[in-house]
Scaffold this motif. Sequence first.
Motif, PDB file in Angstrom:
ATOM      1  N   CYS A   7       8.786  -8.984  -0.620  1.00  0.00           N
ATOM      2  CA  CYS A   7       7.707  -9.691  -1.316  1.00  0.00           C
ATOM      3  C   CYS A   7       6.599  -8.713  -1.718  1.00  0.00           C
ATOM      4  O   CYS A   7       6.090  -8.772  -2.840  1.00  0.00           O
ATOM      5  CB  CYS A   7       7.108 -10.784  -0.435  1.00  0.00           C
ATOM      6  SG  CYS A   7       8.216 -12.170  -0.151  1.00  0.00           S
ATOM      7  N   GLY A   8       6.219  -7.832  -0.809  1.00  0.00           N
ATOM      8  CA  GLY A   8       5.181  -6.853  -1.121  1.00  0.00           C
ATOM      9  C   GLY A   8       5.566  -6.008  -2.331  1.00  0.00           C
ATOM     10  O   GLY A   8       4.757  -5.777  -3.230  1.00  0.00           O
ATOM     11  N   ALA A   9       6.828  -5.564  -2.353  1.00  0.00           N
ATOM     12  CA  ALA A   9       7.293  -4.721  -3.456  1.00  0.00           C
ATOM     13  C   ALA A   9       7.302  -5.492  -4.775  1.00  0.00           C
ATOM     14  O   ALA A   9       6.812  -5.007  -5.805  1.00  0.00           O
ATOM     15  CB  ALA A   9       8.692  -4.193  -3.142  1.00  0.00           C
ATOM     16  N   GLY A  68      11.283  -3.971 -10.795  1.00  0.00           N
ATOM     17  CA  GLY A  68      10.453  -2.858 -11.259  1.00  0.00           C
ATOM     18  C   GLY A  68      10.488  -1.668 -10.324  1.00  0.00           C
ATOM     19  O   GLY A  68      11.220  -1.658  -9.321  1.00  0.00           O
ATOM     20  N   PRO A  69       9.681  -0.666 -10.637  1.00  0.00           N
ATOM     21  CA  PRO A  69       9.762   0.594  -9.883  1.00  0.00           C
ATOM     22  C   PRO A  69       9.388   0.467  -8.410  1.00  0.00           C
ATOM     23  O   PRO A  69       9.964   1.171  -7.577  1.00  0.00           O
ATOM     24  CB  PRO A  69       8.787   1.505 -10.636  1.00  0.00           C
ATOM     25  CG  PRO A  69       7.919   0.604 -11.439  1.00  0.00           C
ATOM     26  CD  PRO A  69       8.733  -0.591 -11.756  1.00  0.00           C
ATOM     27  N   HIS A  70       8.438  -0.426  -8.073  1.00  0.00           N
ATOM     28  CA  HIS A  70       8.069  -0.548  -6.663  1.00  0.00           C
ATOM     29  C   HIS A  70       9.223  -1.134  -5.846  1.00  0.00           C
ATOM     30  O   HIS A  70       9.492  -0.705  -4.728  1.00  0.00           O
ATOM     31  CB  HIS A  70       6.814  -1.405  -6.507  1.00  0.00           C
ATOM     32  CG  HIS A  70       5.600  -0.820  -7.170  1.00  0.00           C
ATOM     33  ND1 HIS A  70       5.292  -1.094  -8.477  1.00  0.00           N
ATOM     34  CD2 HIS A  70       4.665   0.057  -6.728  1.00  0.00           C
ATOM     35  CE1 HIS A  70       4.180  -0.432  -8.804  1.00  0.00           C
ATOM     36  NE2 HIS A  70       3.789   0.274  -7.775  1.00  0.00           N
ATOM     37  N   THR A  71       9.890  -2.122  -6.416  1.00  0.00           N
ATOM     38  CA  THR A  71      10.996  -2.739  -5.692  1.00  0.00           C
ATOM     39  C   THR A  71      12.185  -1.793  -5.618  1.00  0.00           C
ATOM     40  O   THR A  71      12.856  -1.688  -4.577  1.00  0.00           O
ATOM     41  CB  THR A  71      11.399  -4.071  -6.368  1.00  0.00           C
ATOM     42  OG1 THR A  71      10.218  -4.850  -6.561  1.00  0.00           O
ATOM     43  CG2 THR A  71      12.379  -4.843  -5.496  1.00  0.00           C
ATOM     44  N   ARG A 120       0.834  -1.219   0.000  1.00  0.00           N
ATOM     45  CA  ARG A 120       0.000   0.000   0.000  1.00  0.00           C
ATOM     46  C   ARG A 120       0.863   1.262   0.000  1.00  0.00           C
ATOM     47  O   ARG A 120       0.580   2.233  -0.698  1.00  0.00           O
ATOM     48  CB  ARG A 120      -0.897   0.025   1.243  1.00  0.00           C
ATOM     49  CG  ARG A 120      -2.074  -0.905   1.162  1.00  0.00           C
ATOM     50  CD  ARG A 120      -3.038  -0.701   2.324  1.00  0.00           C
ATOM     51  NE  ARG A 120      -4.009  -1.784   2.319  1.00  0.00           N
ATOM     52  CZ  ARG A 120      -5.060  -1.856   1.486  1.00  0.00           C
ATOM     53  NH1 ARG A 120      -5.288  -0.894   0.605  1.00  0.00           N
ATOM     54  NH2 ARG A 120      -5.875  -2.890   1.528  1.00  0.00           N
ATOM     55  N   MET A 121       1.910   1.225   0.819  1.00  0.00           N
ATOM     56  CA  MET A 121       2.812   2.376   0.930  1.00  0.00           C
ATOM     57  C   MET A 121       3.459   2.676  -0.416  1.00  0.00           C
ATOM     58  O   MET A 121       3.504   3.833  -0.867  1.00  0.00           O
ATOM     59  CB  MET A 121       3.882   2.051   1.981  1.00  0.00           C
ATOM     60  CG  MET A 121       4.995   3.055   2.111  1.00  0.00           C
ATOM     61  SD  MET A 121       6.217   2.478   3.368  1.00  0.00           S
ATOM     62  CE  MET A 121       7.228   1.340   2.354  1.00  0.00           C
ATOM     63  N   LEU A 122       3.909   1.621  -1.100  1.00  0.00           N
ATOM     64  CA  LEU A 122       4.591   1.813  -2.388  1.00  0.00           C
ATOM     65  C   LEU A 122       3.608   2.259  -3.456  1.00  0.00           C
ATOM     66  O   LEU A 122       3.913   3.121  -4.283  1.00  0.00           O
ATOM     67  CB  LEU A 122       5.294   0.522  -2.806  1.00  0.00           C
ATOM     68  CG  LEU A 122       6.402   0.044  -1.845  1.00  0.00           C
ATOM     69  CD1 LEU A 122       6.835  -1.371  -2.202  1.00  0.00           C
ATOM     70  CD2 LEU A 122       7.597   1.000  -1.889  1.00  0.00           C
ATOM     71  N   ARG A 123       2.426   1.657  -3.460  1.00  0.00           N
ATOM     72  CA  ARG A 123       1.449   2.035  -4.492  1.00  0.00           C
ATOM     73  C   ARG A 123       0.961   3.466  -4.285  1.00  0.00           C
ATOM     74  O   ARG A 123       0.656   4.170  -5.249  1.00  0.00           O
ATOM     75  CB  ARG A 123       0.275   1.055  -4.496  1.00  0.00           C
ATOM     76  CG  ARG A 123       0.651  -0.253  -5.177  1.00  0.00           C
ATOM     77  CD  ARG A 123      -0.532  -0.861  -5.941  1.00  0.00           C
ATOM     78  NE  ARG A 123      -0.044  -1.825  -6.927  1.00  0.00           N
ATOM     79  CZ  ARG A 123      -0.246  -3.141  -6.864  1.00  0.00           C
ATOM     80  NH1 ARG A 123      -0.934  -3.665  -5.867  1.00  0.00           N
ATOM     81  NH2 ARG A 123       0.209  -3.931  -7.810  1.00  0.00           N
ATOM     82  N   ALA A 124       0.864   3.887  -3.015  1.00  0.00           N
ATOM     83  CA  ALA A 124       0.445   5.272  -2.768  1.00  0.00           C
ATOM     84  C   ALA A 124       1.462   6.251  -3.343  1.00  0.00           C
ATOM     85  O   ALA A 124       1.100   7.332  -3.826  1.00  0.00           O
ATOM     86  CB  ALA A 124       0.275   5.511  -1.264  1.00  0.00           C
ATOM     87  N   LEU A 184       8.070   1.892   9.644  1.00  0.00           N
ATOM     88  CA  LEU A 184       8.030   1.657   8.200  1.00  0.00           C
ATOM     89  C   LEU A 184       7.767   0.174   7.953  1.00  0.00           C
ATOM     90  O   LEU A 184       8.534  -0.674   8.419  1.00  0.00           O
ATOM     91  CB  LEU A 184       9.360   2.054   7.559  1.00  0.00           C
ATOM     92  CG  LEU A 184       9.509   3.555   7.296  1.00  0.00           C
ATOM     93  CD1 LEU A 184      10.977   3.916   7.203  1.00  0.00           C
ATOM     94  CD2 LEU A 184       8.782   3.925   5.997  1.00  0.00           C
ATOM     95  N   PRO A 185       6.724  -0.158   7.213  1.00  0.00           N
ATOM     96  CA  PRO A 185       6.468  -1.586   6.973  1.00  0.00           C
ATOM     97  C   PRO A 185       7.530  -2.184   6.056  1.00  0.00           C
ATOM     98  O   PRO A 185       7.963  -1.544   5.101  1.00  0.00           O
ATOM     99  CB  PRO A 185       5.098  -1.592   6.291  1.00  0.00           C
ATOM    100  CG  PRO A 185       4.946  -0.247   5.687  1.00  0.00           C
ATOM    101  CD  PRO A 185       5.731   0.701   6.547  1.00  0.00           C
TER     102      PRO A 185
END
Lengths: 273, 273, 273, 273
Positions: free
Chosen positions: C207-209, C178-181, C115-119, C149-150
């Motif tokens: 994993c989330g990223a 990718g960009p999130h990671t 969620r943090m990264l997508r925001a 920080l999660p």
Amino acid sequence: MTLFEADLPPMTTSIGRSTADGIWVQGYNLADELMGEVDFGSTFFLLVTGRLPTAGEGRLFNAVLVALADHGLTPSALAARLTYTGAPEAVQGAIAAGVLGAGSEFLGVFENAGRMLRAAAPSEEADDAELDRLARGIVDAHRSRGDRLPGLGHPFHKGVDPRAARLCAMAEDHGLLGPHTRLMLRVQDHATSPSGKSLPLNAGGMCGALLCDLGIDTAALRGVAVVSRAAGIVGHLAEEARAPMGRTLWHLAEREAHYRPRRASGPAARTKD
Amino acid sequence: MTLFEADLPPMTTSIGRSTADGIWVQGYNLADELMGEVDFGSTFFLLVTGRLPTAGEGRLFNAVLVALADHGLTPSALAARLTYTGAPEAVQGAIAAGVLGAGSEFLGVFENAGRMLRAAAPSEEADDAELDRLARGIVDAHRSRGDRLPGLGHPFHKGVDPRAARLCAMAEDHGLLGPHTRLMLRVQDHATSPSGKSLPLNAGGMCGALLCDLGIDTAALRGVAVVSRAAGIVGHLAEEARAPMGRTLWHLAEREAHYRPRRASGPAARTKD
Amino acid sequence: MTLFEADLPPMTTSIGRSTADGIWVQGYNLADELMGEVDFGSTFFLLVTGRLPTAGEGRLFNAVLVALADHGLTPSALAARLTYTGAPEAVQGAIAAGVLGAGSEFLGVFENAGRMLRAAAPSEEADDAELDRLARGIVDAHRSRGDRLPGLGHPFHKGVDPRAARLCAMAEDHGLLGPHTRLMLRVQDHATSPSGKSLPLNAGGMCGALLCDLGIDTAALRGVAVVSRAAGIVGHLAEEARAPMGRTLWHLAEREAHYRPRRASGPAARTKD
Amino acid sequence: MTLFEADLPPMTTSIGRSTADGIWVQGYNLADELMGEVDFGSTFFLLVTGRLPTAGEGRLFNAVLVALADHGLTPSALAARLTYTGAPEAVQGAIAAGVLGAGSEFLGVFENAGRMLRAAAPSEEADDAELDRLARGIVDAHRSRGDRLPGLGHPFHKGVDPRAARLCAMAEDHGLLGPHTRLMLRVQDHATSPSGKSLPLNAGGMCGALLCDLGIDTAALRGVAVVSRAAGIVGHLAEEARAPMGRTLWHLAEREAHYRPRRASGPAARTKD
């Protein structure tokens, strides 16, 4: 086009219905006829049986619910606390985890005792000789199959389960000692452990018998125990929020457990595509 | 050797303990002091708060439990019935499935209202002007964040939620209309829907406020709702066993749902190692 | 007559459909196109995203699932084992109890990192400077709110979480960083614990990223972790059936816990109707 | 002082252990030996059996998992979606609700077929005549008790269950058609429905038999099905978040159900203390 048969039964319910200005439960107006008029235990009885209990039935049903509400740090309470440790924001999940242990080993006994008694089908008018005959049949059948008798014996309360004794006295006082409970008492008289010791009736067995006499459906017997125990679990979770033990328990398990991997021979034992 | 810190807190519990001849709940002898002496709702209050309620508190707490026990064929009741369809031999699983829906959209409202009121911390002596000031602060803060106010409005009961009205009257009768409930009533006075309509207090909001005044821990608020609703779910499951609707509901879903696979271009779109 | 609005959306699904001779999953014939053709991890990817993964995506998604499958005697594994102790005949309940702990404290981290990264919404073309700017914004915002920080830090793996390192290397090898990671790695660079120590990226955060970069919906992130951990829980339950520890754990808790009832003054403190 | 016996068995586990720089699963280093090296299905096999599968075993086990992952809008998928409607913030609860329906009526068949086959204990060397004899014994025993044979027949797939056919072909190709599966095929040959029709082997029966041949413990059979179906449920929940059907289903149930309260005679029937 659909694969389902066309002739499924219609859906009907007797339990609840809302209109714009009223909420109905089993035909009673919830706000006007139930809230403040009958206690929660009696409302639960109404939800399950479709009728309100008499005064004595209400007291006895409440006593059954009180009897089973808590038994200390049971596996159910511990499972609920450990789940809360991981997901404190979703208390409903911790409660669910706690009730999921209500199976064959603990609270399910309740239902099993009820099934056993209902299968024997003692009539309202059964006299002592008739109940004795049925009880001997039950005990012999279980012994010949090597099965434990549900509702008898307890790991802690080896003499008398004080909850069973209290419920029995209450049922007598209220004239509610029906044929299922009288049969259960006879089963107790005839049953002995494999080593020959007497096996006192436990709370689960007494509750199962009394609920049969109160007319609770077999399918709802375990559910009564679950609602009762859920109250205890909420007590444990309120405490866990104030004074947590979940992480300590985790720590204890990690510290006390021995790690013995089954892999015998190291990497060579591994097969890969 | 262990990876855990050495200084975890000890495990302590106030709830229950068994000895060979007694079962203790919050310091009371279960069989002698609770069974037959106090109703199940009051025992639940004891489990959560560590003390028995007064007579008025016991009545009000029971009324809260009665208020939330059932609301007809809710998503929770349907989830429980569908789970029973697959696993009728494990009723505890169907009950668990039913309570797992007690989240932010339905019964969680209860807890959210309680958190909102406790964050405002109205004092026992707060007068009308002070409560008005707190209520306006709550309403403005929610409006500026674009959040819904928990405990207000209901999809069916658009005028008055009859359960909220009844509980309010009971609390007044018993002298139990405390600062959290009085604040909640003020919030109702100030709140309006985005389209300017008034938003009546619903059962969840009223129950959350009353339980705060009764001293129920925030962590247990949702749990109270869950135990109450579990009783309703057992009612639904007893009915499901007698007159099932699970398969019909499944049939309806299969028949009514449109199947629109997302795969655009057939087998060629598939990538394989 | 019904209280519901008339204009509810129709029910549509893209996932599965059965006909008398075929079963379809996201538009693929299950028996002909999926079984034996794609592995279970890739089928899971298909179920969630509506498309089969590329070869590299399939390997990375499988590695994420492998990474999270087990972490020893976690609270989840212990809750599952304790539930099995009570209800060994209903294994599904013990698995459910185990996954119910996948909340904010443990596996939910996964979703929170996503969620943090997508925001922050890093674009595919974001360069290092842009990612640095976003990362600083995330770290500062959490610090100013006093939030953790999660995805960073781990109670055991204080240097490097070996699962995070392995996944990062795999993603690079397959051209899937990718960009999130990349943003998550920058967040790691800027983050420090309250005491000034560096906080390495943990498996959940990585994993989330990665799953964000793989296009897994936010609503499914925690679900991926849950399915993975469910496999570990089944392993624990198979072991519990062979070599039980549930009763020993119960025993430990009973033995180690201190009983301190809150009732101060004995029977006189009790109030009855 | 404690009521528990002193001689409880010690706690041992072979599954997982963490040290400050490594995570071990069944004796393998998770990051170095499993992630990126073996797929998730094979890791699941390792968790349950304590060994990695051969290449063929890994393919077959993955195919079993793929076979059971989804079957459309089943009661399980619907229960999960309805639970998500109430608690979208706790996805783990919706998944748990979905798996709780994996009981005797649907996925439990899996375990029942396995128990039936293991009770017959076909040896590795059993020839056709021996298997025939065992199969006839199984069919006759079920018929004489009036029990359904687990793993045979399907409400939709009345001719051939395409998943069972595919798995059978794969097992042959990989030389993994062991004695339990060969026995199950013989049971199919001998079984007929009460009306004399042939009963084809369904996916559950075939999977149960194959997993017995793969050496999966009986206690884990249902768990394999649960993990598989959990993947399908996460797919349904990801879709529910994008295109909800929960409220529509609730609406349908409310609209279609008939309300028939059991209360016969109105307020006078009510008994109060």
